[in-house]
Design a protein around this motif. Structure first.
Motif, PDB file in Angstrom:
ATOM      1  N   SER A 180       0.819  -1.223   0.000  1.00  0.00           N
ATOM      2  CA  SER A 180       0.000   0.000   0.000  1.00  0.00           C
ATOM      3  C   SER A 180       0.848   1.267   0.000  1.00  0.00           C
ATOM      4  CB  SER A 180      -0.933   0.005   1.218  1.00  0.00           C
ATOM      5  OG  SER A 180      -0.185   0.052   2.423  1.00  0.00           O
ATOM      6  N   LEU A 181       2.142   1.136   0.405  1.00  0.00           N
ATOM      7  CA  LEU A 181       3.023   2.304   0.415  1.00  0.00           C
ATOM      8  C   LEU A 181       3.686   2.540  -0.947  1.00  0.00           C
ATOM      9  CD1 LEU A 181       4.781   1.809   3.870  1.00  0.00           C
ATOM     10  CD2 LEU A 181       2.919   3.382   3.304  1.00  0.00           C
ATOM     11  N   LEU A 182       3.503   1.611  -1.862  1.00  0.00           N
ATOM     12  CA  LEU A 182       4.209   1.701  -3.139  1.00  0.00           C
ATOM     13  C   LEU A 182       3.299   2.004  -4.319  1.00  0.00           C
ATOM     14  CD1 LEU A 182       6.630  -1.373  -2.832  1.00  0.00           C
ATOM     15  CD2 LEU A 182       7.083   1.020  -2.250  1.00  0.00           C
ATOM     16  N   THR A 190      -3.111   1.780 -13.904  1.00  0.00           N
ATOM     17  CA  THR A 190      -2.180   2.392 -14.858  1.00  0.00           C
ATOM     18  C   THR A 190      -1.119   1.450 -15.406  1.00  0.00           C
ATOM     19  OG1 THR A 190      -2.548   4.495 -13.725  1.00  0.00           O
ATOM     20  CG2 THR A 190      -0.701   4.358 -15.260  1.00  0.00           C
ATOM     21  N   PRO A 191      -0.363   0.630 -14.643  1.00  0.00           N
ATOM     22  CA  PRO A 191      -0.089   0.702 -13.203  1.00  0.00           C
ATOM     23  C   PRO A 191       1.069   1.661 -12.924  1.00  0.00           C
ATOM     24  CG  PRO A 191       0.945  -1.239 -14.127  1.00  0.00           C
ATOM     25  CD  PRO A 191       0.268  -0.541 -15.279  1.00  0.00           C
ATOM     26  N   SER A 192       1.166   2.140 -11.678  1.00  0.00           N
ATOM     27  CA  SER A 192       2.241   3.095 -11.368  1.00  0.00           C
ATOM     28  C   SER A 192       2.511   3.112  -9.875  1.00  0.00           C
ATOM     29  CB  SER A 192       1.849   4.499 -11.845  1.00  0.00           C
ATOM     30  OG  SER A 192       0.678   4.946 -11.183  1.00  0.00           O
ATOM     31  N   PHE A 193       3.761   3.496  -9.542  1.00  0.00           N
ATOM     32  CA  PHE A 193       4.153   3.684  -8.155  1.00  0.00           C
ATOM     33  C   PHE A 193       3.886   5.129  -7.737  1.00  0.00           C
ATOM     34  CE2 PHE A 193       7.230   0.217  -9.317  1.00  0.00           C
ATOM     35  CZ  PHE A 193       6.736  -0.729  -8.442  1.00  0.00           C
ATOM     36  N   HIS A 194       3.772   5.339  -6.427  1.00  0.00           N
ATOM     37  CA  HIS A 194       3.781   6.708  -5.911  1.00  0.00           C
ATOM     38  C   HIS A 194       5.097   7.376  -6.329  1.00  0.00           C
ATOM     39  CE1 HIS A 194       0.205   6.261  -3.447  1.00  0.00           C
ATOM     40  NE2 HIS A 194       0.693   5.151  -2.913  1.00  0.00           N
ATOM     41  N   SER A 195       5.086   8.685  -6.560  1.00  0.00           N
ATOM     42  CA  SER A 195       6.291   9.373  -7.048  1.00  0.00           C
ATOM     43  C   SER A 195       7.466   9.209  -6.091  1.00  0.00           C
ATOM     44  CB  SER A 195       5.989  10.863  -7.272  1.00  0.00           C
ATOM     45  OG  SER A 195       5.519  11.456  -6.067  1.00  0.00           O
ATOM     46  N   SER A 196       7.215   9.358  -4.787  1.00  0.00           N
ATOM     47  CA  SER A 196       8.310   9.205  -3.824  1.00  0.00           C
ATOM     48  C   SER A 196       8.771   7.752  -3.750  1.00  0.00           C
ATOM     49  CB  SER A 196       7.876   9.695  -2.443  1.00  0.00           C
ATOM     50  OG  SER A 196       6.717   9.004  -2.010  1.00  0.00           O
ATOM     51  N   ALA A 197       7.821   6.824  -3.926  1.00  0.00           N
ATOM     52  CA  ALA A 197       8.190   5.410  -3.904  1.00  0.00           C
ATOM     53  C   ALA A 197       9.038   5.056  -5.114  1.00  0.00           C
ATOM     54  CB  ALA A 197       6.932   4.546  -3.865  1.00  0.00           C
TER      55      ALA A 197
END
Length: 515
Positions: A32-34, A40-47
């Protein structure tokens, strides 16, 4: 095609790497943190930034997911994890024991700690894992006191995670591990990291690499660091060479780099390789040329000369005495024209080859500029790489000889050839000179002379540097036409370059400690 003629020698017994059995810390991250979007799929920008740094860290990285995660999302998660060479594990509060057993079977006896990064609302669910020796790292976005429990570490930004990993390894290994904090632009960091140069787990000779970021307070990061490795030229805002003041007063670094510089000035136990004052000369092509003049002292030891090219500094291209000044500087045409600023600014690599004196009028090369001798070198250049006391070289294709360029220029009415040396070099419609077999023989390229020139004189005091060496047709002179700091070593096989890189850093640290 690149013909590699690299040499690799250990100069002393102390530099031979010793395999040291370090205990490794490993990392598990809750999905859930990633994941930002499974569709889309995509990661969080900071992740995404964090995963880039972890990808080549030499850590076991796992992503945990719950049994309630839909099958289609699990498939997406596993596909994304595979792209980064991460593992996926089923893990929640009801299956923690089974999950730990699966991880142990997959990763084996790692002999160290497992850090588990979870969101704050999951810390209680996974708290029992601490009984297995796991360290629970809670990402507490709201800062609502998620770390009140003992044995739990709390972070408020994902960028803090490498610091937690570093602190864990330092605690387990004591003072034996030397922590190298590094800072450079993302593309350069990726280039080094993908070759295995920046592992977070300790190297065989006891180095651990921590990525530094200006997104976090530097003080907390640098307290974990023994050495700072930087590419300061990536942090230059501007360079003014118009005055006669000291180099340090003519270069403006980013706010973050200025803060780093102030810290090192006031904390002698933390030192940089290289100190900023040591790299100032490679920012100025005039200083580089003046340093290379000292190579004459080496020529007594060899039948072939090693030297810098003839050169002339010009402040303006419309100087009526330009032709006479070129002649007095032993410069004939064609010549190559380069900005005096060697790096760190956008147009530092905007160059030109001129064929007539009138070509200089309104020439589109930044001023002040250096007019440099054009050396006929049969379209071949020797890239020199120096790491501490190690030196390598690789052979690469280069610009054609002057007669070939002149013929090409005549087709374009003898106009100057403008180019950006980082992007592409001038070519020709003609054929380059065919090089005889002996051109690539070690007896022709004087390796020892190149070593003496780069490591002992022209580039003295620099830990990691590179240069471009041309062998002049006819004379066999070795002409160093360019010098740069902390090159990528991309032509040198990683299994040779990376151990040499680590050994040079360790040697630098030990030398500093003895002083």
């Amino acid at each position: 095609m690149i013909l590699l003629l690299s040499r690799f020698k250990y100069r002393s017994v102390s530099e031979i790497p010793v395999e040291i059995p370090w205990n490794h810390s490993e990392l598990m991250i809750h999905e859930s943190l990633l994941i930002h979007d499974y569709a889309t799929p995509s990661f969080h920008s900071s992740a995404n930034s964090l995963l880039r740094k972890l990808r080549h860290s030499n850590l076991h990285i796992g992503i945990s997911f719950s049994p309630s995660l839909p099958h289609n999302k699990v498939s997406v998660l596993k596909k994304m994890a595979k792209e980064y060479s991460f593992d996926c594990f089923l893990l929640n509060d009801e299956s923690s024991v089974d999950g730990v057993n699966e991880i142990t079977l997959s990763w084996g006896d790692i002999g160290g700690e497992i850090l588990f990064l979870v969101p704050s609302d999951k810390k209680d669910a996974f708290g029992q894992l601490s009984s297995f020796g796991w360290i629970i790292v809670v990402f507490d976005v709201e800062g609502a006191g998620a770390c009140e429990s003992s044995g739990v570490v709390c972070i408020s930004k994902l960028e803090e995670l490498p610091m937690i990993i570093c602190a864990s390894i330092r605690k387990a290994t004591g003072d034996e591990v030397v922590t190298v904090g590094y800072i450079m632009k993302t593309s350069r960091e990726e280039d080094f990291a993908k070759r295995g140069a920046f592992p977070m787990n300790p190297t065989p000779n006891g180095l651990m690499f921590l990525p530094l970021t200006f997104e976090l307070p530097l003080l907390s990061q640098l307290q974990l660091v023994d050495i700072v490795l930087h590419k300061a030229t990536d942090e230059i805002i501007s360079v003014d060479l118009s005055g006669s003041s000291e180099s340090s007063n003519r270069i403006t670094f980013s706010t973050g780099m200025q803060e780093l510089q102030r810290y090192m000035e006031h904390h002698s136990d933390c030192f940089a390789i290289d100190p900023l004052d040591k790299i100032y000369p490679v920012l100025d092509r005039l200083e580089i040329q003046q340093i290379l003049l000292g190579l004459d002292a080496l020529n007594k030891e060899s039948c072939r000369a090693i030297r810098g090219p003839h050169f002339l500094k010009v402040n303006g291209f419309n100087d009526p005495d330009l032709a006479q000044n070129l002649s007095e500087a032993k410069l004939s045409l064609p010549s190559i024209v380069k900005p005096q600023v060697a790096c760190g600014v956008a147009d530092a690599h905007s160059m030109a080859i001129t064929f007539r004196v009138e070509d200089f009028k309104d020439l589109n090369v930044p001023l002040p500029a250096i007019v440099q001798e054009y050396v006929d070198h049969s379209s071949t250049i020797f890239k020199i790489y120096v790491l501490g006391e190690q030196v390598f070289y690789a052979v690469k294709k280069s610009i054609p000889n002057a007669n070939v360029l002149t013929k090409s220029s005549e087709l374009n009415e003898l106009k100057p050839l403008l180019f950006d040396s980082l992007k592409s070099l001038p070519t020709s419609t003609g054929h380059s000179t065919v090089k005889p077999d002996w051109y690539f023989d070690d007896s022709y390229y004087n390796y020892e002379l190149a070593y003496k020139s780069t490591s002992s004189h022209a580039l003295s005091h620099l830990f990691c540097c590179g240069g471009e060496n041309q062998i002049q047709d006819g004379t066999g002179d070795h002409v160093i036409v360019d010098v740069n700091y902390l090159p990528s070593f991309k032509e040198v096989p990683y299994d040779i370059a990376v151990p040499a890189f680590w050994n040079a850093i360790r040697h630098k640290f030990e030398s500093r400690k003895r002083k």
